[in-house]
Design a protein around this motif. Structure first.
Motif, PDB file in Angstrom:
ATOM      1  N   TYR A 103       0.830  -1.202   0.000  1.00  0.00           N
ATOM      2  CA  TYR A 103       0.000   0.000   0.000  1.00  0.00           C
ATOM      3  C   TYR A 103       0.872   1.263   0.000  1.00  0.00           C
ATOM      4  O   TYR A 103       1.751   1.407   0.861  1.00  0.00           O
ATOM      5  N   VAL A 140      -3.158   4.968   1.315  1.00  0.00           N
ATOM      6  CA  VAL A 140      -4.018   4.111   0.489  1.00  0.00           C
ATOM      7  C   VAL A 140      -4.126   2.742   1.134  1.00  0.00           C
ATOM      8  O   VAL A 140      -3.124   2.152   1.509  1.00  0.00           O
ATOM      9  N   ARG A 179      -0.914   5.149  -7.500  1.00  0.00           N
ATOM     10  CA  ARG A 179      -2.093   5.783  -6.922  1.00  0.00           C
ATOM     11  C   ARG A 179      -3.326   4.971  -7.264  1.00  0.00           C
ATOM     12  O   ARG A 179      -3.615   4.730  -8.430  1.00  0.00           O
ATOM     13  N   THR A 190      -9.846   6.478  -5.247  1.00  0.00           N
ATOM     14  CA  THR A 190     -10.697   6.365  -4.070  1.00  0.00           C
ATOM     15  C   THR A 190     -12.102   5.997  -4.501  1.00  0.00           C
ATOM     16  O   THR A 190     -12.666   6.607  -5.401  1.00  0.00           O
TER      17      THR A 190
END
Length: 224
Positions: free
Chosen positions: A147, A151, A210, A213
């Motif tokens: 991670y 995140v 990345r 979300t």
């Protein structure tokens, strides 16, 4: 009484209609009409539904991941250059956003095999297997994805989360198999996820690791 000489193969069965093939361009036009109609209904004074409309961007991203993963698999095997050309982006950008096992971390094979027809029960099992735990581990227990800072979703759960959130009411018995921590994480308040998602939609991804979300666009619902 004369013998029936009608050939069954040439006579359609009563009530049975030929299957009508719908092209993807027609699906696309239909989806766009639905979205425009949805926006008009909200613009007519339904401010509470605005968050749900904005949250559809997360689900579009999730199903795009599944679509790209399917196009990359046999028997199609489309290259990243071919996929990037259709998306109107560079090969590197497409690979960074939708990359598979060798590029960004493993997308669970159960999702690849089921595709867009994945069941809620499968979504639940995959979400549970790839959940970071409480307290969260430094790597995904399901695929080993490390991670990045801030995140806690591997690429697999980044794909599963919005789908399971939207469809959790379809199979409450399957959803009930999640632990309390997993279910609470799945149903985090929409305001937190919505702010993050709006920021992400406005800005390009800062780095290859990345993970988008994802959030509950259907609202807060902690019932099983």
């Amino acid at each position: 009484m004369s013998k029936n000489t009608v050939k069954p193969a040439l006579t359609p069965k009563p009530g049975k209609r030929a299957r009508r093939r719908v092209e993807n361009t027609q699906f696309d036009a239909f989806a766009r009409r639905i979205l425009r109609a949805y926006a008009r209904r909200i613009a007519d004074g339904d401010v509470e539904a605005l968050g749900a409309l904005a949250a559809l961007t997360a689900e579009v991203d999730a199903v795009c991941r599944l679509a790209v993963a399917g196009l990359r698999q046999a028997p199609y095997g489309y290259s990243w250059s071919e996929i990037a050309d259709r998306l109107g982006v560079s090969r590197q950008a497409a690979q960074m956003r939708y990359g598979d096992t060798t590029d960004r971390g493993a997308i669970d094979r159960r999702l690849l095999e089921a595709g867009l027809g994945v069941s809620v029960a499968t979504l639940v099992r995959v979400f549970a297997d790839h959940h970071p735990g409480s307290p969260a581990a430094s790597r995904c227990p399901g695929c080993g994805f490390r991670y990045p800072d801030g995140v806690l979703d591997c690429p697999t759960n980044a794909t599963v989360r919005p789908l399971l959130l939207r469809r959790r009411g379809e199979d409450r018995e399957a959803v009930a198999l999640l632990t309390p921590d997993q279910f609470a994480d799945l149903c985090k308040p929409i305001t937190t996820r919505l702010r993050a998602a709006v920021r992400q939609a406005a800005l390009p991804s800062p780095c290859p690791d990345r993970v988008p979300t994802l959030f509950d666009h259907a609202g807060k619902d902690t019932t099983r």
